[in-house]
Design an enzyme around this catalytic site. Structure first.
Site, PDB file in Angstrom:
ATOM      1  N   HIS A 289       0.485  -1.495   0.076  1.00  0.00           N
ATOM      2  CA  HIS A 289       0.346  -0.303   0.381  1.00  0.00           C
ATOM      3  C   HIS A 289       0.521   1.578   0.320  1.00  0.00           C
ATOM      4  O   HIS A 289       1.616   1.365   0.450  1.00  0.00           O
ATOM      5  CB  HIS A 289      -0.594   0.067   1.214  1.00  0.00           C
ATOM      6  CG  HIS A 289       0.154   0.111   2.514  1.00  0.00           C
ATOM      7  ND1 HIS A 289      -0.057  -0.900   3.139  1.00  0.00           N
ATOM      8  CD2 HIS A 289      -0.004   0.931   3.814  1.00  0.00           C
ATOM      9  CE1 HIS A 289       0.587  -1.170   4.535  1.00  0.00           C
ATOM     10  NE2 HIS A 289       0.689   0.439   4.463  1.00  0.00           N
TER      11      HIS A 289
ATOM     12  N   HIS B 232       3.727   7.349   4.193  1.00  0.00           N
ATOM     13  CA  HIS B 232       4.671   5.767   3.741  1.00  0.00           C
ATOM     14  C   HIS B 232       4.280   5.256   2.546  1.00  0.00           C
ATOM     15  O   HIS B 232       2.718   5.183   1.952  1.00  0.00           O
ATOM     16  CB  HIS B 232       4.771   4.890   4.848  1.00  0.00           C
ATOM     17  CG  HIS B 232       3.919   4.712   5.517  1.00  0.00           C
ATOM     18  ND1 HIS B 232       2.406   5.252   6.792  1.00  0.00           N
ATOM     19  CD2 HIS B 232       3.430   3.524   5.169  1.00  0.00           C
ATOM     20  CE1 HIS B 232       1.893   4.072   6.507  1.00  0.00           C
ATOM     21  NE2 HIS B 232       1.541   2.989   6.059  1.00  0.00           N
TER      22      HIS B 232
ATOM     23  N   GLU C 254       7.392   1.154   5.156  1.00  0.00           N
ATOM     24  CA  GLU C 254       6.818  -0.179   5.787  1.00  0.00           C
ATOM     25  C   GLU C 254       6.895  -0.933   5.380  1.00  0.00           C
ATOM     26  O   GLU C 254       7.360  -1.227   4.050  1.00  0.00           O
ATOM     27  CB  GLU C 254       6.129   0.638   6.258  1.00  0.00           C
ATOM     28  CG  GLU C 254       4.759  -0.753   6.789  1.00  0.00           C
ATOM     29  CD  GLU C 254       3.318  -0.033   7.079  1.00  0.00           C
ATOM     30  OE1 GLU C 254       2.588   0.384   6.460  1.00  0.00           O
ATOM     31  OE2 GLU C 254       2.904  -1.084   7.475  1.00  0.00           O
TER      32      GLU C 254
HETATM   33  C1  LIG Z   1      -2.019   0.495  10.827  1.00  0.00           C
HETATM   34  C2  LIG Z   1      -1.060  -0.016  11.060  1.00  0.00           C
HETATM   35  C3  LIG Z   1       0.388  -0.002   9.697  1.00  0.00           C
HETATM   36  C4  LIG Z   1      -0.421  -0.699   8.623  1.00  0.00           C
HETATM   37  O1  LIG Z   1      -0.427  -1.732   9.332  1.00  0.00           O
HETATM   38  O2  LIG Z   1      -0.358  -0.118   7.585  1.00  0.00           O
HETATM   39  C5  LIG Z   1       0.945   0.957  10.109  1.00  0.00           C
HETATM   40  O3  LIG Z   1      -0.082   2.144   8.459  1.00  0.00           O
HETATM   41  S1  LIG Z   1       0.546   2.695  10.761  1.00  0.00           S
HETATM   42  C6  LIG Z   1       1.412   4.660  10.313  1.00  0.00           C
HETATM   43  C7  LIG Z   1       1.922   4.863  11.508  1.00  0.00           C
HETATM   44  N1  LIG Z   1       3.280   4.072  11.910  1.00  0.00           N
HETATM   45  C8  LIG Z   1       4.306   5.058  11.629  1.00  0.00           C
HETATM   46  O4  LIG Z   1       4.612   6.029  11.046  1.00  0.00           O
HETATM   47  C9  LIG Z   1       5.742   4.663  12.635  1.00  0.00           C
HETATM   48  C10 LIG Z   1       6.932   5.062  11.742  1.00  0.00           C
HETATM   49  N2  LIG Z   1       6.702   6.311  11.921  1.00  0.00           N
HETATM   50  C11 LIG Z   1       7.629   6.945  13.076  1.00  0.00           C
HETATM   51  O5  LIG Z   1       8.262   5.823  14.028  1.00  0.00           O
HETATM   52  C12 LIG Z   1       8.153   7.976  13.307  1.00  0.00           C
HETATM   53  O6  LIG Z   1       6.777   8.647  12.531  1.00  0.00           O
HETATM   54  C13 LIG Z   1       8.890   8.878  12.155  1.00  0.00           C
HETATM   55  C14 LIG Z   1       8.647   8.184  11.483  1.00  0.00           C
HETATM   56  C15 LIG Z   1      10.309   8.491  12.782  1.00  0.00           C
HETATM   57  C16 LIG Z   1       8.780  10.353  12.290  1.00  0.00           C
HETATM   58  O7  LIG Z   1       8.945  10.794  13.258  1.00  0.00           O
HETATM   59  P1  LIG Z   1       8.023  12.517  14.005  1.00  0.00           P
HETATM   60  O8  LIG Z   1       8.040  12.464  15.331  1.00  0.00           O
HETATM   61  O9  LIG Z   1       6.990  12.627  12.987  1.00  0.00           O
HETATM   62  O10 LIG Z   1       9.282  13.181  13.243  1.00  0.00           O
HETATM   63  P2  LIG Z   1      10.490  13.420  13.851  1.00  0.00           P
HETATM   64  O11 LIG Z   1      11.291  14.613  13.820  1.00  0.00           O
HETATM   65  O12 LIG Z   1      11.419  12.396  14.788  1.00  0.00           O
HETATM   66  O13 LIG Z   1      11.340  12.855  11.964  1.00  0.00           O
HETATM   67  C17 LIG Z   1      12.810  12.998  11.556  1.00  0.00           C
HETATM   68  C18 LIG Z   1      12.395  13.147   9.627  1.00  0.00           C
HETATM   69  O14 LIG Z   1      12.476  12.062   9.346  1.00  0.00           O
HETATM   70  C19 LIG Z   1      11.028  13.216   8.757  1.00  0.00           C
HETATM   71  N3  LIG Z   1       9.866  12.653   8.587  1.00  0.00           N
HETATM   72  C20 LIG Z   1       8.732  12.464   9.567  1.00  0.00           C
HETATM   73  N4  LIG Z   1       8.040  11.429   9.232  1.00  0.00           N
HETATM   74  C21 LIG Z   1       8.169  11.249   7.836  1.00  0.00           C
HETATM   75  C22 LIG Z   1       7.518  10.497   7.083  1.00  0.00           C
HETATM   76  N5  LIG Z   1       5.889  10.208   7.198  1.00  0.00           N
HETATM   77  N6  LIG Z   1       7.560  10.970   5.429  1.00  0.00           N
HETATM   78  C23 LIG Z   1       8.728  11.491   5.749  1.00  0.00           C
HETATM   79  N7  LIG Z   1      10.012  11.653   6.330  1.00  0.00           N
HETATM   80  C24 LIG Z   1       9.285  11.472   8.068  1.00  0.00           C
HETATM   81  C25 LIG Z   1      10.786  14.780  10.167  1.00  0.00           C
HETATM   82  O15 LIG Z   1      10.449  15.690   8.106  1.00  0.00           O
HETATM   83  C26 LIG Z   1      12.191  15.220   9.925  1.00  0.00           C
HETATM   84  O16 LIG Z   1      12.703  15.549   9.059  1.00  0.00           O
HETATM   85  P3  LIG Z   1      13.751  17.066   8.991  1.00  0.00           P
HETATM   86  O17 LIG Z   1      13.152  18.268  10.155  1.00  0.00           O
HETATM   87  O18 LIG Z   1      14.124  16.413   7.886  1.00  0.00           O
HETATM   88  O19 LIG Z   1      14.882  16.454  11.059  1.00  0.00           O
HETATM   89 CO   LIG Z   2       0.838   1.173   6.733  1.00  0.00          CO
END
Ligand SMILES: CC[C@@H](C(=O)O)C(=O)SCCNC(=O)CCNC(=O)[C@H](O)C(C)(C)COP(=O)(O)OP(=O)(O)OC[C@H]1O[C@@H](n2cnc3c(N)ncnc32)[C@H](O)[C@@H]1OP(=O)(O)O
Ligand SMILES: [Co+2]
Length: 134
Positions: free
Chosen positions: A7, A79, A130
């Site tokens: 997905h 994602h 993912e």
């Molecule tokens: C429904 C269940 C399951 C399924 O079966 O399909 C799912 O899909 S659950 C979906 C939700 N769960 C998750 O997303 C778990 C993994 N995600 C994480 O652990 C966090 O979201 C993250 C990825 C660590 C980001 O954490 P966050 O608190 O949003 O910000 P940070 O400051 O730590 O981010 C660091 C850095 O990464 C960039 N970022 C954040 N999210 C994304 C993204 N989705 N795509 C691309 N980039 C992302 C963020 O902008 C930061 O970048 P910089 O500012 O340049 O440092």
């Molecule tokens: Co998902």
């Protein structure tokens, strides 16, 4: 190692509104919502036949996607989920390559009842990846 595209996920601030748009404008067939506190989201899936779109909305105060929605108030691509045959083997290979496996590093059960892992966006060209075991 990675197989089919399971997905593409779009994070939205208002799931009901997004579902209405997808149904009315795109004629999408949308699943019933799944409330997943362990992931901090409520999700629906749109079955495309050869893959799916996941629409996800933050659930609760500490939702994993709350910061994403703050940064992207109208929502956005969140994602991409690839299928793997064996999530433990995939995890070993990724860690051996130095890729960051998110959370506590162990697989969680995802929306399809299968183990999933998430890989840091910074290790995959700015895309949150993912992996779902099939
Ligand atoms: C429904 C269940 C399951 C399924 O079966 O399909 C799912 O899909 S659950 C979906 C939700 N769960 C998750 O997303 C778990 C993994 N995600 C994480 O652990 C966090 O979201 C993250 C990825 C660590 C980001 O954490 P966050 O608190 O949003 O910000 P940070 O400051 O730590 O981010 C660091 C850095 O990464 C960039 N970022 C954040 N999210 C994304 C993204 N989705 N795509 C691309 N980039 C992302 C963020 O902008 C930061 O970048 P910089 O500012 O340049 O440092
Ligand atoms: Co998902």
């Amino acid at each position: 190692m990675i197989g089919r595209l399971n997905h593409v996920a779009i994070a939205v601030p208002d799931l009901a509104a997004a579902v209405k748009t997808y149904e009315a404008a795109l004629g999408a067939r949308v699943s019933a919502p799944q409330v997943l506190p362990e992931h901090g989201v409520t999700v629906v899936f749109i079955d495309l036949g050869n893959s799916k779109v996941e629409l996800l909305e933050p659930l609760g105060e500490n939702s994993t996607i709350a910061a994403f929605i703050e940064r992207n108030p109208t929502g956005g691509m969140h994602h991409i989920c690839y299928e793997v045959e064996d999530i433990a083997t995939a995890r070993e290979r990724l860690m051996a390559q130095g890729a960051r496996v998110l959370g506590d590093g162990n697989p969680k059960i995802g929306a399809h009842g299968k183990p999933v892992l998430f890989l840091h966006p910074k290790d995959f060209n700015g895309t949150l990846v993912e992996l779902e075991e099939v």
